[in-house]
Design a protein around this motif. Structure first.
Motif, PDB file in Angstrom:
ATOM      1  N   CYS A  48       0.860  -1.116  -0.079  1.00 11.76           N
ATOM      2  CA  CYS A  48       0.152  -0.077   0.055  1.00 11.76           C
ATOM      3  C   CYS A  48       0.744   1.260   0.153  1.00 11.76           C
ATOM      4  O   CYS A  48       1.918   1.342   0.543  1.00 11.76           O
ATOM      5  CB  CYS A  48      -0.707  -0.067   1.215  1.00 11.76           C
ATOM      6  N   ARG A  49       0.510   2.293  -0.651  1.00 12.76           N
ATOM      7  CA  ARG A  49       1.155   3.478  -0.839  1.00 12.76           C
ATOM      8  C   ARG A  49       1.407   4.364   0.638  1.00 12.76           C
ATOM      9  O   ARG A  49       1.947   5.336   0.527  1.00 12.76           O
ATOM     10  CB  ARG A  49       0.947   4.303  -2.006  1.00 12.76           C
ATOM     11  N   VAL A  50       0.730   4.014   1.356  1.00 12.78           N
ATOM     12  CA  VAL A  50       0.659   4.491   2.893  1.00 12.78           C
ATOM     13  C   VAL A  50       0.617   3.684   3.888  1.00 12.78           C
ATOM     14  O   VAL A  50       0.338   2.514   3.520  1.00 12.78           O
ATOM     15  CB  VAL A  50      -0.626   5.626   2.979  1.00 12.78           C
ATOM     16  N   PRO A  51       1.038   4.106   5.077  1.00 19.79           N
ATOM     17  CA  PRO A  51       0.928   2.985   5.929  1.00 19.79           C
ATOM     18  C   PRO A  51      -0.392   2.397   6.425  1.00 19.79           C
ATOM     19  O   PRO A  51      -1.275   3.018   6.345  1.00 19.79           O
ATOM     20  CB  PRO A  51       1.576   3.885   7.253  1.00 19.79           C
ATOM     21  N   VAL A  52      -0.436   1.180   6.603  1.00 18.89           N
ATOM     22  CA  VAL A  52      -1.532   0.415   7.032  1.00 18.89           C
ATOM     23  C   VAL A  52      -1.662   0.010   8.479  1.00 18.89           C
ATOM     24  O   VAL A  52      -0.880  -0.674   8.952  1.00 18.89           O
ATOM     25  CB  VAL A  52      -1.828  -0.688   6.171  1.00 18.89           C
ATOM     26  N   ILE A  53      -2.713   0.364   9.306  1.00 15.02           N
ATOM     27  CA  ILE A  53      -3.046  -0.088  10.586  1.00 15.02           C
ATOM     28  C   ILE A  53      -3.875  -1.009  10.666  1.00 15.02           C
ATOM     29  O   ILE A  53      -5.057  -0.739  10.043  1.00 15.02           O
ATOM     30  CB  ILE A  53      -3.495   0.916  11.400  1.00 15.02           C
ATOM     31  N   ALA A  54      -3.697  -2.290  11.203  1.00 16.19           N
ATOM     32  CA  ALA A  54      -4.861  -3.295  11.394  1.00 16.19           C
ATOM     33  C   ALA A  54      -5.156  -3.078  12.901  1.00 16.19           C
ATOM     34  O   ALA A  54      -4.463  -3.236  13.840  1.00 16.19           O
ATOM     35  CB  ALA A  54      -4.169  -4.744  11.221  1.00 16.19           C
ATOM     36  N   LEU A  75      -1.701  -9.521  10.268  1.00 11.03           N
ATOM     37  CA  LEU A  75      -0.332  -9.268  10.367  1.00 11.03           C
ATOM     38  C   LEU A  75       0.480  -8.955   9.217  1.00 11.03           C
ATOM     39  O   LEU A  75       1.648  -8.355   9.329  1.00 11.03           O
ATOM     40  CB  LEU A  75       0.236 -10.880  10.887  1.00 11.03           C
ATOM     41  N   SER A  76      -0.100  -8.694   8.108  1.00  9.99           N
ATOM     42  CA  SER A  76       0.650  -8.069   6.833  1.00  9.99           C
ATOM     43  C   SER A  76       0.528  -6.661   6.970  1.00  9.99           C
ATOM     44  O   SER A  76       1.283  -6.126   6.173  1.00  9.99           O
ATOM     45  CB  SER A  76      -0.106  -8.740   5.528  1.00  9.99           C
ATOM     46  N   ALA A  77      -0.048  -6.062   7.888  1.00 14.00           N
ATOM     47  CA  ALA A  77      -0.090  -4.594   8.093  1.00 14.00           C
ATOM     48  C   ALA A  77       0.912  -4.111   8.608  1.00 14.00           C
ATOM     49  O   ALA A  77       2.106  -4.778   9.252  1.00 14.00           O
ATOM     50  CB  ALA A  77      -1.628  -4.229   8.769  1.00 14.00           C
ATOM     51  N   ASP A  78       1.402  -2.936   8.460  1.00 14.57           N
ATOM     52  CA  ASP A  78       2.504  -2.268   8.869  1.00 14.57           C
ATOM     53  C   ASP A  78       2.523  -2.191  10.393  1.00 14.57           C
ATOM     54  O   ASP A  78       3.538  -2.121  11.175  1.00 14.57           O
ATOM     55  CB  ASP A  78       2.693  -0.846   8.588  1.00 14.57           C
ATOM     56  N   TRP A 127       2.034  -4.773  17.639  1.00 13.23           N
ATOM     57  CA  TRP A 127       2.678  -3.525  18.232  1.00 13.23           C
ATOM     58  C   TRP A 127       2.136  -3.321  19.762  1.00 13.23           C
ATOM     59  O   TRP A 127       3.153  -3.231  20.825  1.00 13.23           O
ATOM     60  CB  TRP A 127       2.367  -2.324  17.442  1.00 13.23           C
ATOM     61  N   GLU A 128       0.817  -3.292  19.817  1.00 15.62           N
ATOM     62  CA  GLU A 128       0.328  -3.171  21.306  1.00 15.62           C
ATOM     63  C   GLU A 128      -0.896  -3.662  21.377  1.00 15.62           C
ATOM     64  O   GLU A 128      -2.020  -3.579  20.388  1.00 15.62           O
ATOM     65  CB  GLU A 128       0.471  -1.561  21.562  1.00 15.62           C
ATOM     66  N   ALA A 129      -1.409  -3.949  22.713  1.00 14.25           N
ATOM     67  CA  ALA A 129      -2.550  -4.330  23.257  1.00 14.25           C
ATOM     68  C   ALA A 129      -3.189  -3.178  24.245  1.00 14.25           C
ATOM     69  O   ALA A 129      -2.474  -2.847  25.080  1.00 14.25           O
ATOM     70  CB  ALA A 129      -2.730  -5.750  23.686  1.00 14.25           C
ATOM     71  N   ALA A 146      10.017   3.937   2.972  1.00 14.47           N
ATOM     72  CA  ALA A 146      11.506   3.673   2.698  1.00 14.47           C
ATOM     73  C   ALA A 146      11.834   2.800   4.011  1.00 14.47           C
ATOM     74  O   ALA A 146      12.472   1.619   3.805  1.00 14.47           O
ATOM     75  CB  ALA A 146      12.127   4.987   2.822  1.00 14.47           C
ATOM     76  N   ILE A 147      11.332   3.105   5.324  1.00 12.96           N
ATOM     77  CA  ILE A 147      11.676   2.199   6.484  1.00 12.96           C
ATOM     78  C   ILE A 147      10.774   0.793   6.162  1.00 12.96           C
ATOM     79  O   ILE A 147      11.659  -0.122   6.392  1.00 12.96           O
ATOM     80  CB  ILE A 147      10.904   2.758   7.677  1.00 12.96           C
ATOM     81  N   ARG A 148       9.791   0.525   5.596  1.00 14.33           N
ATOM     82  CA  ARG A 148       8.926  -0.580   5.280  1.00 14.33           C
ATOM     83  C   ARG A 148       9.944  -1.364   4.234  1.00 14.33           C
ATOM     84  O   ARG A 148      10.339  -2.541   4.566  1.00 14.33           O
ATOM     85  CB  ARG A 148       7.840  -0.436   4.714  1.00 14.33           C
TER      86      ARG A 148
END
Length: 256
Positions: free
Chosen positions: A92-98, A113-116, A176-178, A205-207
């Motif tokens: 995805c061209r932007v960050p994805v939060i699940a 789990l495939s999300a950033d 990442w967090e609960a 770029a980090i991804r």
């Protein structure tokens, strides 16, 4: 764009993609996979972050077994339907939060789990349920889980098919967090606002750097870092970030 199995809204640079088959715990059928792929591939230009969540009590219960008869060609389904969906999330061209509002099971767990960034309510859980019906984990699970949580935990999750609580998943580094349930919605919104206001090109770029680090030796990784940092150093976001630092004000990143 009109959808039947997902809800898709955009506000303040944040797209919210909600899996919307709550009557079956948002189980994935062919139409939903196609719609998730389409929504993430053709994002409006104004979108700077995507939040993917589920309607009702759960995030996603995995493959809809009524949509996959016993004689189904699972190899074809994975190649033609799951792989494009997962690539749309990962690329995805932007960050994805699940945002895991409830159970994420089977392919639904691996979609998350495939999300950033994965943020879960403490009442949520993650379940590699495949062996319960005589299958192996798919949808990227055998690649994602051992890299996130380690070989032993991946093996235990997959052989035993037992749920892992959100808190345990966070302790393992699987997510990442609960967050406590009463803080979950605002916690996800806060992270989404943070990412939507941030330097999108640097995030991507980090991804890429992290994705390639697993196969690179140190020399190759140093070269990749230099390449990516060279691009970042020529960006408008870098110039704005330095100006904001010197002027002692919040940066106003454009994502370019």
């Amino acid at each position: 764009m009109t959808f039947q199995t997902i809800l898709f809204t955009v506000a303040d640079g944040i797209a919210t993609l909600t899996l919307n088959r709550p009557q079956v715990m948002n189980a994935l059928n062919a139409q939903m996979r196609t719609e998730i792929t389409a929504a993430l591939t053709d994002l409006p230009e104004t979108v700077r972050c995507v939040v993917m969540t589920g309607a009702g009590r759960g995030f996603c219960s995995g493959q809809d077994l009524t949509d996959a008869p016993a004689d189904a060609d699972f190899e074809r389904v994975l190649r033609d339907e799951y792989e494009p969906m997962l690539r749309a999330v990962i690329g995805c061209r932007v960050p994805v939060i699940a945002a895991l509002n409830g159970v994420a099971a089977g392919a639904g767990a691996n979609l998350a789990l495939s999300a950033d960034l994965v943020i879960a309510a403490e009442s949520a859980s993650i379940l590699q349920a495949f062996t319960r019906i005589g299958l192996i984990p798919d949808a990227g699970g055998t690649w994602l889980v051992p890299r996130l949580a380690g070989h032993a935990r991946a093996m235990g999750m997959m052989l035993l098919a037992e749920p892992v609580s959100a808190r345990q998943a966070a302790d393992w580094g699987l997510i990442w967090e609960a967050l406590p349930d009463d803080l979950f919605t605002e916690g996800v919104a806060r992270r989404a606002r943070q990412l939507a206001a941030g330097p999108t090109s640097a995030y991507l770029a980090i991804r890429r750097a992290l994705a390639e680090s697993g196969q690179n030796g140190i020399e190759a990784q140093l070269a990749l870092e230099a390449e990516l940092q060279g691009v970042a150093g020529r960006s408008a976001d870098f110039r704005e970030g330095v100006a904001a630092f010197l002027e002692k004000r919040p940066a106003r990143f454009s994502g370019r």
